[in-house]
Design a protein around this motif. Sequence first.
Motif, PDB file in Angstrom:
ATOM      1  N   UNK A   1      -9.494  -5.763   7.357  1.00 12.71           N
ATOM      2  CA  UNK A   1     -10.466  -4.677   7.296  1.00 12.71           C
ATOM      3  C   UNK A   1     -10.256  -3.830   6.035  1.00 12.71           C
ATOM      4  N   UNK A   2      -9.009  -3.434   5.790  1.00 12.04           N
ATOM      5  CA  UNK A   2      -8.701  -2.612   4.619  1.00 12.04           C
ATOM      6  C   UNK A   2      -8.982  -3.390   3.337  1.00 12.04           C
ATOM      7  N   UNK A   3      -8.583  -4.650   3.280  1.00 14.57           N
ATOM      8  CA  UNK A   3      -8.831  -5.450   2.079  1.00 14.57           C
ATOM      9  C   UNK A   3     -10.324  -5.583   1.794  1.00 14.57           C
ATOM     10  N   UNK A   4     -11.121  -5.773   2.830  1.00 14.59           N
ATOM     11  CA  UNK A   4     -12.572  -5.890   2.656  1.00 14.59           C
ATOM     12  C   UNK A   4     -13.164  -4.608   2.077  1.00 14.59           C
ATOM     13  N   UNK A   5     -12.660  -3.474   2.515  1.00  8.83           N
ATOM     14  CA  UNK A   5     -13.150  -2.195   1.998  1.00  8.83           C
ATOM     15  C   UNK A   5     -12.708  -1.942   0.554  1.00  8.83           C
ATOM     16  N   UNK A   6     -11.497  -2.312   0.233  1.00  2.00           N
ATOM     17  CA  UNK A   6     -10.910  -1.988  -1.064  1.00  2.00           C
ATOM     18  C   UNK A   6     -11.323  -2.970  -2.153  1.00  2.00           C
ATOM     19  N   UNK A   7     -11.458  -4.230  -1.812  1.00  5.24           N
ATOM     20  CA  UNK A   7     -11.692  -5.299  -2.791  1.00  5.24           C
ATOM     21  C   UNK A   7     -12.789  -4.988  -3.811  1.00  5.24           C
ATOM     22  N   UNK A   8     -13.982  -4.558  -3.423  1.00  2.04           N
ATOM     23  CA  UNK A   8     -15.025  -4.337  -4.431  1.00  2.04           C
ATOM     24  C   UNK A   8     -14.700  -3.204  -5.409  1.00  2.04           C
ATOM     25  N   UNK A   9     -13.776  -2.341  -5.045  1.00  2.00           N
ATOM     26  CA  UNK A   9     -13.438  -1.211  -5.910  1.00  2.00           C
ATOM     27  C   UNK A   9     -12.346  -1.545  -6.929  1.00  2.00           C
ATOM     28  N   UNK A  10     -11.610  -2.603  -6.683  1.00  2.00           N
ATOM     29  CA  UNK A  10     -10.506  -2.929  -7.582  1.00  2.00           C
ATOM     30  C   UNK A  10     -10.666  -4.273  -8.288  1.00  2.00           C
ATOM     31  N   UNK A  11     -11.499  -5.141  -7.782  1.00  2.00           N
ATOM     32  CA  UNK A  11     -11.751  -6.436  -8.414  1.00  2.00           C
ATOM     33  C   UNK A  11     -13.203  -6.499  -8.846  1.00  2.00           C
ATOM     34  N   UNK A  12     -13.426  -6.294 -10.087  1.00  2.71           N
ATOM     35  CA  UNK A  12     -14.788  -6.313 -10.617  1.00  2.71           C
ATOM     36  C   UNK A  12     -15.092  -7.708 -11.164  1.00  2.71           C
ATOM     37  N   UNK A  13     -16.159  -8.304 -10.689  1.00  3.13           N
ATOM     38  CA  UNK A  13     -16.492  -9.644 -11.203  1.00  3.13           C
ATOM     39  C   UNK A  13     -16.974  -9.554 -12.653  1.00  3.13           C
ATOM     40  N   UNK A  14     -16.851 -10.639 -13.357  1.00  3.03           N
ATOM     41  CA  UNK A  14     -17.348 -10.710 -14.723  1.00  3.03           C
ATOM     42  C   UNK A  14     -18.859 -10.928 -14.636  1.00  3.03           C
ATOM     43  N   UNK A  15     -19.606  -9.830 -14.632  1.00  3.82           N
ATOM     44  CA  UNK A  15     -21.051  -9.909 -14.409  1.00  3.82           C
ATOM     45  C   UNK A  15     -21.769 -10.676 -15.513  1.00  3.82           C
TER      46      UNK A  15
END
Length: 76
Positions: free
Chosen positions: A29-43
């Motif tokens: 649950x915590x990883x799902x919430x945090x992931x988009x804020x710390x791992x930015x895809x190469x858009x």
Amino acid sequence: MRKKLTITIDREVYEGLHQIIGRRRISRFVETLVRPHVLRPDLEKAYAEMALDEEREAEAAEWAEATVGDAFDAQR
């Protein structure tokens, strides 16, 4: 590879996590919430890859052309 992380949170939050999320589901649950804020895809790379998909691009162009008039028809 998984890494263990120790965090400190308020007791009420801790109890709420156990009640609502469940004891063995908190890490996910915590990883799902945090992931988009710390791992930015190469858009830029992702957009370039999407542009190579000719079928997808044709569908997108067709959709855009079909809806372009909607912006002018909308009430203001």
